[in-house]
Scaffold this active site. Structure first.
Site, mmCIF file in Angstrom:
data_model
loop_
_atom_site.group_PDB
_atom_site.id
_atom_site.type_symbol
_atom_site.label_atom_id
_atom_site.label_comp_id
_atom_site.label_asym_id
_atom_site.label_seq_id
_atom_site.Cartn_x
_atom_site.Cartn_y
_atom_site.Cartn_z
ATOM 1 N N ASP A 232 0.868 -1.184 0.000
ATOM 2 C CA ASP A 232 0.000 0.000 0.000
ATOM 3 C C ASP A 232 0.903 1.232 0.000
ATOM 4 O OD1 ASP A 232 -2.245 1.567 0.095
ATOM 5 O OD2 ASP A 232 -2.699 1.202 2.192
ATOM 6 N N THR B 182 -13.071 0.777 -2.945
ATOM 7 C CA THR B 182 -12.354 1.200 -1.753
ATOM 8 C C THR B 182 -13.253 1.994 -0.816
ATOM 9 O OG1 THR B 182 -10.301 2.270 -1.037
ATOM 10 C CG2 THR B 182 -11.493 3.316 -2.842
ATOM 11 N N PHE C 67 -11.689 -1.151 5.032
ATOM 12 C CA PHE C 67 -10.658 -0.382 5.733
ATOM 13 C C PHE C 67 -10.616 -0.752 7.217
ATOM 14 C CE2 PHE C 67 -9.430 3.558 3.058
ATOM 15 C CZ PHE C 67 -9.255 2.755 1.947
#
Length: 314
Positions: free
Chosen positions: A16, A148, A170
């Site tokens: 990431d 996302t 997340f």
């Protein structure tokens, strides 16, 4: 054997980061970027050549330069990962389905112009209803998508029903919200972000959805260890290095073998109104999705300003 090497045996490990040098040193399978990571990397001297190249290719239009810059970073990253890179659509388009579709097509076209097969790229969109519908259309066109800023089960269900390739729940941001609102610490399997991803993973496997789960936004290695076995995990270079430098035994926590797949009568598909209601009922998800879009949009605007300044100097 260190924890990172053990994790790679049961989960696809994704970096990431927009920092190519960090990615090179860690040998992940895939990599993900977002406006905040691109902005951080764009400020580093070693990547100024990517900005200059974007300006040479795209002319003086700030939006076109930024799109080319995203692709330039992606192309650079793909030199060092065997798999795919995720490139994000401008967060300011999160509530505009058609504009998101057009931006996704444009990014893929820029990758193809650079000689990159679209199979090596995931178009990243916010998990709003409009973003999910954009992804549904792009997937039908053979463009794989990564949804996302995903916090609620409603978002996860809608993504699976739209047959998107991959979702990024997340973990760390969910933990942040519960720590702040409940004023206490969470450890290991009781971490609310870990619980959320585990529920989504099990739901997908129970009903046989093709969409895969990529846990994201980690705050500590404990969260990662609790999600060993998840389809994919995207991890910052700092936490990847921590795992790499830690010896020990890793237990696989998530597995399709642990899920009851005998009862597969499919749920009634979500409509826009039922999606909105179910998502709205989750206070954490409602707040974190809105906050995430605002923050990514803010960093995109800063990147725009940085590029505009460079254009004005030429």
């Amino acid at each position: 054997m260190n924890l990172l090497e053990q994790l790679k045996q049961v989960t696809t490990v994704v970096a990431d980061s927009g920092d190519v040098d960090s990615i090179k040193s860690l040998n992940p399978t895939d990599a993900t970027t977002n406006p905040s990571l691109i902005l951080q990397a764009a400020k580093l001297p070693q990547y100024q050549r990517l900005i200059e190249d974007a300006m040479n290719k795209a002319g003086n239009g700030v939006e076109d330069i930024c799109d080319q810059l995203i692709v330039n970073f992606g192309c650079e990253i793909l030199k060092h990962v065997p798999g795919r890179v995720s490139s994000e659509v401008d967060a300011r388009l999160s509530f505009d389905t058609q504009a998101s579709i057009e931006k996704g097509r444009k990014l893929i076209a820029l990758y193809q112009a650079a000689g990159i097969d679209k199979k090596r790229v995931l178009i990243k969109l916010a998990s709003t209803w409009q973003g999910i519908k954009a992804a549904e259309q792009l997937e039908q066109e053979g463009i794989a998508c990564n949804l996302t800023l995903l916090f609620s089960k409603a978002q996860a269900i809608a993504c699976a029903e739209a047959n998107v390739t991959l979702i990024s729940p997340f973990v760390g941001r969910i933990l942040d919200w519960f720590k702040k609102n409940e004023e206490r610490e969470f450890v290991g399997a009781e971490d609310p972000g870990v619980k959320s991803v585990t529920r989504i993973y099990n739901y997908y496997k129970q009903y046989g959805y093709n969409t895969v789960v990529m846990g994201a936004s980690f705050r500590n290695t404990g969260e990662i260890i609790e999600l060993a076995g998840c389809d994919l995990l995207t991890i910052s270079p700092a936490l990847l290095n921590e795992l790499k430098n830690t010896e020990g035994s890793l237990t696989t926590k998530l597995s399709v073998n642990n899920v009851n797949t005998t009862s597969r009568e499919m749920p009634v598909p979500l409509t826009e109104s039922t999606f909105a209601w179910q998502h709205n009922e989750d206070a954490m998800a409602t707040e974190k999705l809105a906050e995430g879009i605002r923050n990514f949009a803010k960093d995109q605007a800063i990147l725009d300003s940085l590029v505009a300044e460079l254009v004005n100097k030429t």
